[in-house]
Design an enzyme around this catalytic site. Structure first.
Site, short mmCIF file in Angstrom:
data_model
loop_
_atom_site.label_atom_id
_atom_site.label_comp_id
_atom_site.label_asym_id
_atom_site.label_seq_id
_atom_site.Cartn_x
_atom_site.Cartn_y
_atom_site.Cartn_z
N ASP A 26 0.86 -1.17 0.00
CA ASP A 26 0.00 0.00 0.00
C ASP A 26 0.90 1.23 0.00
O ASP A 26 2.09 1.15 0.31
CB ASP A 26 -0.90 -0.03 1.24
CG ASP A 26 -1.89 1.10 1.25
OD1 ASP A 26 -2.52 1.37 0.21
OD2 ASP A 26 -2.05 1.75 2.31
N ASP A 28 -0.27 5.18 0.83
CA ASP A 28 -0.56 6.12 1.93
C ASP A 28 -0.47 5.41 3.27
O ASP A 28 -1.15 4.41 3.50
CB ASP A 28 -1.96 6.72 1.77
CG ASP A 28 -2.02 7.76 0.66
OD1 ASP A 28 -1.10 8.58 0.59
OD2 ASP A 28 -2.98 7.74 -0.11
N ASP A 225 -1.27 -0.67 6.10
CA ASP A 225 -1.50 -0.04 7.41
C ASP A 225 -2.96 -0.07 7.81
O ASP A 225 -3.28 0.33 8.93
CB ASP A 225 -1.02 1.41 7.38
CG ASP A 225 -1.91 2.29 6.52
OD1 ASP A 225 -2.15 1.94 5.34
OD2 ASP A 225 -2.37 3.35 7.00
#
Length: 343
Positions: A26, A28, A225
């Protein structure tokens, strides 16, 4: 698909960058935040790549094209080609192409990333519900997307035109805080029409399929995250995952995670890819030990004893919490234990 219930983070005797052939990362909250690289990201990714691991960047953000994303990463010091970037725009474009004829018109509510992905699939982006579209696709269009675009989508969807969404993330991180994401925009059209879109992005299978098709990964590791997109997407794809604590997920959310949100591994940041992962072992009387910490589930709260690395304590707490909860989310209070760890 039947899966065993994960009751603790797993250990690994090998560095994760050696145990897996491809990292599905991922962006961001993992690689960058607010446009700037997260601490240790650049050097960790360089070492993983030098060791032979392929790096692929997987994002639900359909606004930017793969070329743009790759350029941004390269500017941050992470050499990246467009072929290393997989977006939800690409996943939804493939989904649409499987259901409408080649050369069909598609009403686009979003940004350039969607238009490029549709053209890649031989579809023709159009701007109006009166252009006789065969489908409507909605993706994040940025803060300047005009309100009238939602009305255009609503007109077409109300006429029975099939509706697709790149993703339904309700929020998106920005340099100034948390902003409404594509999911919030999708809700506008849903309220106006009562319809439901077909969704391609994480955590749903079309995104995982797109990623595997484009990377050819044999032993992928999802690195993210967010529990409800990255980790659930790995669960749905039946692949292993690494949660890094540089983004939106905190210790309390991790302890309360239901089975589909439990990562295979937990670490502070992307340095966790470069080394082994410690074992979490049973310690007797319902306890779990990792490093110098032992965690148990009491009558109404999680208990933690010992000392050592904070992450080892968190891993032990996860084992106690997830075992006590079964497949659901743990409701035991872990606040005092987390405060002791500073997490």
């Amino acid at each position: 698909m039947s899966r065993s219930v994960r009751t603790r983070p797993e250990g690994s005797g090998q560095a994760l960058s050696e145990a897996y052939d491809t990292a599905l990362l991922d962006l961001d909250g993992v690689v960058y935040a607010g446009g700037s690289a997260i601490a240790h990201a650049v050097e960790s990714l360089a070492r993983a790549r030098e060791g032979g691991m392929r790096l692929a960047y997987v994002t639900n953000n359909a606004l930017r094209t793969p070329d743009t994303v790759a350029g941004h990463l390269t500017e941050l010091g992470i050499p990246t080609g467009a072929e290393d970037v997989i977006t939800s725009a690409q996943a939804v474009a493939r989904l649409i192409s499987e259901q409408v004829p080649q050369g069909a018109r598609v009403l686009v509510i979003g940004g350039e990333g969607l238009r490029v992905a549709l053209r890649e699939r031989g579809l023709v982006p159009v701007e109006s519900a009166d252009d006789d579209p065969a489908a409507v696709v909605q993706g994040f269009g940025g803060p300047d997307l005009p309100w009238g675009r939602f009305a255009e989508a609503s007109y077409a969807v109300a006429r029975g035109v099939p509706w697709f969404a790149s993703n339904t993330d309700l929020t998106i991180p920005s340099g100034r805080g948390i902003a409404p994401g594509n999911g919030a925009a999708v809700e506008v059209v849903r309220i106006a029409t009562g319809a439901e879109p077909q969704v391609a992005g994480k955590p749903l299978p079309p995104m995982h399929r797109e990623t595997i098709l484009r990377t050819g990964a044999q032993r992928p590791l999802v690195v993210g995250d967010r529990l409800d997109t990255d980790i659930e997407g790995a669960f749905n794809g039946d692949v292993d995952s690494l949660l890094v604590l540089t983004g939106v997920t905190d210790g309390a959310q991790l302890l309360a995670a239901p089975v589909q949100h439990r990562p295979t591994y937990v670490d502070a940041d992307l340095r966790g890819m470069l080394g082994p992962q410690p074992e979490v072992a049973e310690a007797g009387e319902g306890g779990f030990r990792c490093g110098g910490w032992t965690a148990t589930a009491g009558a109404d709260r999680l208990e933690l004893d010992g000392e050592g690395e904070a992450l080892d304590g968190l891993r032990a707490l996860c084992a106690a919490a997830w075992t006590a909860a079964g497949e659901g989310g743990c409701e035991l209070d872990g606040g005092k234990a987390l405060a002791r760890l500073g997490i």
